[in-house]
Design a protein around this motif. Structure first.
Motif, PDB file in Angstrom:
ATOM      1  N   ILE A   1       0.853  -1.202   0.000  1.00  0.00           N
ATOM      2  CA  ILE A   1       0.000   0.000   0.000  1.00  0.00           C
ATOM      3  C   ILE A   1       0.888   1.252   0.000  1.00  0.00           C
ATOM      4  CG2 ILE A   1      -1.681   1.354   1.345  1.00  0.00           C
ATOM      5  CD1 ILE A   1      -3.035  -1.075   0.200  1.00  0.00           C
ATOM      6  N   GLU A   2       1.981   1.190   0.747  1.00  0.00           N
ATOM      7  CA  GLU A   2       2.938   2.303   0.759  1.00  0.00           C
ATOM      8  C   GLU A   2       3.487   2.547  -0.660  1.00  0.00           C
ATOM      9  OE1 GLU A   2       5.934   2.620   4.227  1.00  0.00           O
ATOM     10  OE2 GLU A   2       7.108   2.012   2.477  1.00  0.00           O
ATOM     11  N   ALA A   3       3.710   1.456  -1.389  1.00  0.00           N
ATOM     12  CA  ALA A   3       4.203   1.595  -2.770  1.00  0.00           C
ATOM     13  C   ALA A   3       3.151   2.269  -3.661  1.00  0.00           C
ATOM     14  CB  ALA A   3       4.582   0.226  -3.331  1.00  0.00           C
ATOM     15  N   VAL A   4       1.878   1.943  -3.436  1.00  0.00           N
ATOM     16  CA  VAL A   4       0.811   2.605  -4.218  1.00  0.00           C
ATOM     17  C   VAL A   4       0.791   4.100  -3.875  1.00  0.00           C
ATOM     18  CG1 VAL A   4      -1.665   2.721  -4.705  1.00  0.00           C
ATOM     19  CG2 VAL A   4      -0.586   0.504  -4.350  1.00  0.00           C
ATOM     20  N   GLU A   5       0.975   4.417  -2.598  1.00  0.00           N
ATOM     21  CA  GLU A   5       0.995   5.835  -2.186  1.00  0.00           C
ATOM     22  C   GLU A   5       2.129   6.590  -2.880  1.00  0.00           C
ATOM     23  OE1 GLU A   5      -1.000   5.029   2.210  1.00  0.00           O
ATOM     24  OE2 GLU A   5       1.145   5.419   2.063  1.00  0.00           O
TER      25      GLU A   5
END
Ligand code: ATP
Ligand code: VIB
Length: 251
Positions: free
Chosen positions: A116-120
């Motif tokens: 999810i951090e990568a999507v952010e």
């Protein structure tokens, strides 16, 4: 917080004909769960950016191999995690296709959180907000399942459009307020649930269900609407004073 506006949910990503490149950008995060080729193909084709959470890469690799698909036609944009689950052969294969395999060794965040951090980061770089589909996460290990439920509950204010899809279910968090859920009975089975998880209690009103509620209290310690049914030909309307999990069976 009480929202006055109504959210309309149309889970078009489950339709075979959804075209990518439309206004809504979707990101797919493949978790480390048993996975069929059919569901993978459908969600892959409906999404614009693809990421495997650690051992999710094994699952994708193996599902594609089993289905006789060309592996090079399904190249993820990223593989990320602590990398304690990805097999060396799978890691080497995707590295040979120039897929970034990013190790985050933290033992205080799950691989789902790292993805999810990568999507952010992607969203920051592109200035676009993605809708996110998790492939897996609502079955298997109970600690992981509760983690998925807790994490999406916590994310709800910053990220409305995030769904978990398994072979059996699609589910997501309905924040406090009013919701209309478009129902395609060709894609969805009849069984659904309204799960008051992570809240003390909520007041629920519904329409479009076999067993509707009207300003009825629902809590983990009291009424939990499981094994409810969709009514053929009807969309679903739900009003809730607190965030709840909505799940519906897939055909
Ligand atoms: N048995 C399971 N049931 C449900 N979800 C799972 C399960 N195993 C893994 N996942 C999901 O897939 C993600 C990637 O899994 P991974 O291959 O890293 O396994 P893990 O090491 O057990 O997970 P984590 O390191 O995140 O605790 C996890 O973060 C979790 O969201
Ligand atoms: C109180 C507490 N419970 C469990 C863990 C362990 N943990 C949580 S996320 C994670 C990463 C898995 O890849 C691990 C090992 C912790 N750190 N703190």
């Amino acid at each position: 917080m009480q929202h006055s506006d109504k959210t309309t949910w149309d889970i078009d990503f489950l339709q075979d004909q959804r075209q990518t490149g439309s206004d809504n950008k979707y990101a797919l995060i493949i978790l480390n769960q048993d996975l069929s080729g059919g569901l993978l193909f459908k969600l892959w084709n409906a999404t614009d950016w693809h990421c495997c959470a650690d051992g999710g890469a094994n699952r994708m690799h193996d599902a594609l191999t089993k289905a006789g698909a060309r592996l090079e036609s399904f190249v993820p944009d990223l593989i990320k995690g602590d990398l304690d689950s990805i097999r060396p052969d799978v890691k080497a294969f995707y590295e040979s296709l120039s897929v970034p395999v990013v190790q985050d060794p933290s033992q205080y965040a799950t691989d789902l959180m790292k993805c999810i951090e990568a999507v952010e980061e992607l969203e920051q770089a592109q200035g676009t907000k993605y809708k996110i589909i998790l492939l897996g996460g609502l079955s298997g290990r109970l600690d992981q399942t509760i983690h998925t439920m807790s994490y999406l509950h916590k994310l709800r204010q910053s990220r409305k459009w995030i769904f978990a899809v398994t072979e059996d279910n699609v589910g997501w968090v309905l924040d406090s307020g009013e919701h209309e859920i478009k129902i395609d009975h060709n894609l969805l089975g009849q069984t659904c649930g309204l799960l008051p998880v992570g809240i003390e209690s909520t007041l629920l009103s519904t329409s479009g269900l076999r067993w509707n509620l009207s300003e009825h209290e629902s809590s983990f310690d009291g009424l939990v609407s499981t094994s409810n049914h969709l009514v053929p030909g009807h969309d679903v309307w739900i009003k809730t004073t607190k965030p709840i999990w909505w799940t519906v069976e897939l055909r």
